[in-house]
Design an enzyme around this catalytic site. Structure first.
Site, short mmCIF file in Angstrom:
data_model
loop_
_atom_site.label_atom_id
_atom_site.label_comp_id
_atom_site.label_asym_id
_atom_site.label_seq_id
_atom_site.Cartn_x
_atom_site.Cartn_y
_atom_site.Cartn_z
NE ARG A 52 -7.04 -3.30 -1.09
CZ ARG A 52 -7.31 -4.17 0.19
NH1 ARG A 52 -8.23 -4.89 0.23
NH2 ARG A 52 -6.31 -3.63 0.94
CD GLU A 58 -3.16 -8.52 0.41
OE1 GLU A 58 -3.00 -7.21 0.27
OE2 GLU A 58 -3.90 -9.36 -0.03
CG HIS A 59 2.11 -7.08 3.04
ND1 HIS A 59 2.33 -6.01 3.64
CD2 HIS A 59 1.23 -8.04 3.69
CE1 HIS A 59 1.46 -6.17 4.93
NE2 HIS A 59 0.80 -7.18 4.73
CG ASP A 61 0.97 -2.12 -2.38
OD1 ASP A 61 1.54 -2.66 -1.32
OD2 ASP A 61 0.09 -1.20 -2.01
CB SER A 167 -12.88 0.73 5.85
OG SER A 167 -11.74 0.34 6.89
CG ASP A 211 -5.59 -0.49 -0.20
OD1 ASP A 211 -5.61 -1.35 -0.64
OD2 ASP A 211 -5.30 -0.35 1.23
CG ASN A 255 -6.09 0.79 12.94
OD1 ASN A 255 -5.19 1.47 12.49
ND2 ASN A 255 -7.35 1.42 13.18
CE LYS A 256 -3.21 0.22 5.75
NZ LYS A 256 -2.99 -0.29 4.41
#
Length: 480
Positions: A52, A58-59, A61, A167, A211, A255-256
């Site tokens: 998506r 952003e940030h 949700d 992803s 997501d 990479n969170k």
């Protein structure tokens, strides 16, 4: 999939589509051949889940607020097969990837659990751990451990990794759907989205569900306004017909799940909510999200921003100050944070900045949807939407501090040559999304190539890193 104890309740199920109409025959044969060579037989089912791009929101949700993403054409394709486990034997899990650079996994369900629990902190997780998240969500949350079947999975992921295009969540959703399919369990799309969102926390990321929701609930041709409270709900939002969205990868990878930056922001929003509640004489019990405070106060977003200005100071809050203001001890703060492993008495938290972003970004999402609903076809609509995207990026860069110098360079270049642009995804690298008209497209791509990709990264062929996107279909089960 067969229904499991749902009676005659009508539910919105994952659609079934013809495999040949969704995936190229070349890609299908590549996955099939890899599956057959590894496992010695053909797969029983195929399914796909898209990535998506978040247009705005952003940030927020995980703070309870609505977001506005759309699914993209890049997806995760899974071929799978399930077999009954031998009597008294533990189910086995075998996972492979069409990309040979990704390691395989073969083991029992107990070994899958152990791999998730014992993953090394601060290190990017192996790709198959995201598959295990979806698997364990079905096994543990749906109490399937004693009845689970052995599972073989082959993955072909085409969503660019660590680019802010979801992803990892697409892979979790695909694994959840595959495990349900293998065990003949039917859930609605909303239920799968909720389950997948909870399941991804096995990897340590405290996300909010955007997501997974867009992966399952997206419809072709429109973005989605996704709400989470009081329950998950997606409403289609038509975009201007003249609008073109371009996604460009900065190639600064983030990479969170590899560090605490993402979870730290979740904690800061929680602590800010608590202090504002305390200042208004409210109890903090059960008040986890900034939206909880708004609902309790029955305040507008503008009123809340005024409250932030009045009650929260610019300087970072220390643990000792939080303890004093909230009348709690350090162990309470640690246990109710999302950064237990790295929480210490010397930790500091930027509360004013974080919650300022949350409340202002929630307002921008509402405005973006309103413009799309009420002003389509009117002059200046793209300019208005683009301005909101620019404001979003500024807030993310300055207040939420989740951008990256390389990503900022790309975004600013995109803003100068489009109606608006912003980072998309968690940030700290990844992609920018820009809004423009189709007539601007050729010049826009040329500028990105000559002023960013060639001089900054030494890349002359940008086709792999920049793509035009339109709203795509959500997850589907594929039949031959």
């Amino acid at each position: 999939m067969a229904s499991q104890g749902q009676g005659d309740v009508k539910r919105d199920l994952v659609p079934v589509q013809a495999l040949s109409k969704v995936v190229s025959s070349e890609r299908v044969e590549g996955v099939r051949n890899r599956f057959q060579s590894a496992f010695g037989h053909s797969p029983q089912f195929f399914l796909r889940v898209p990535g998506r791009v978040n247009l705005i929101g952003e940030h927020i949700d995980y703070c309870g607020y609505a977001v506005l993403p759309m699914a993209i054409g890049y997806d995760v394709l899974i071929a799978g097969r399930s077999d009954p486990k031998e009597e008294d034997a533990e189910p086995t899990v075998r996972v492979i990837n069409v990309n040979s650079t990704y390691p395989d996994f073969s083991g029992t369900l107990s070994q899958v659990k152990r791999a998730l629990v014992e993953r090394e902190e601060g290190k990017a997780p192996e790709w198959y751990l995201y598959v295990f998240c979806g698997l364990m969500g079905v096994v543990e949350e749906l109490k399937r451990e004693g009845n689970s079947r052995s599972l073989e999975i082959c993955v072909d992921g085409r969503v660019p990794a660590r680019a802010g295009l979801s992803s990892s969540s697409a892979l979790v959703c695909a694994a959840t759907l595959a495990t349900l399919q293998a065990n003949n369990i039917t859930l609605s799309k909303n239920e799968i989205a909720d389950l997948s969102a909870r399941s991804e926390r096995y990897i340590g990321t405290q996300g909010g569900g955007m997501d997974q929701a867009i992966a399952m609930l997206a419809t072709a041709g429109s973005a989605q306004f996704i709400e989470f409270i009081p329950k998950l709900k997606a409403s289609s939002v038509s975009l201007p017909k003249s609008a073109v969205f371009v996604v460009a990868n900065s190639l600064a990878e983030a990479n969170k799940a590899a560090n605490d930056s993402y979870n730290y922001r979740v904690t800061e929003c929680r602590f800010a909510t608590w202090i504002l509640a305390k200042k208004r004489g409210l109890k903090i019990d059960g008040m986890w999200k900034p939206l909880d405070l708004q609902l309790e106060l029955k305040a507008t977003l503008d009123e809340l921003l005024g409250l932030v200005d009045k009650e929260l100071h610019e300087e970072p809050y220390t643990v000792s100050e939080l303890m004093k203001v909230l009348n709690v001890d350090e162990s309470f703060l640690r246990e109710n944070s999302t950064i237990k492993a790295t929480f210490s008495s010397s930790s500091t938290f930027k509360l004013r900045q974080r919650i300022q972003h949350v409340y202002s970004e929630a307002g921008r999402v509402e405005l973006f949807r309103s413009v799309c609903q009420e002003e389509l076809g009117y002059p200046g609509v793209l300019r208005k939407l683009g301005k909101l995207m620019n404001m979003s990026h500024q807030s993310l860069r300055e207040l939420y501090q989740c951008s990256h110098p390389q990503l900022d360079t790309l975004v600013h270049l995109a803003q100068d040559n489009s109606h608006g642009a912003r980072l998309t995804g968690a940030g700290w690298g990844g992609c920018a999304v820009a809004l423009l008209e189709r007539a601007q497209l050729e010049n826009f791509l040329a500028v990105l190539k000559s002023k960013y990709y060639e001089p900054v990264l030494g890349i002359s062929d940008i086709q792999e890193h920049v793509f035009v996107t339109t709203p795509s279909q959500g997850a589907s089960i594929l039949e031959e």
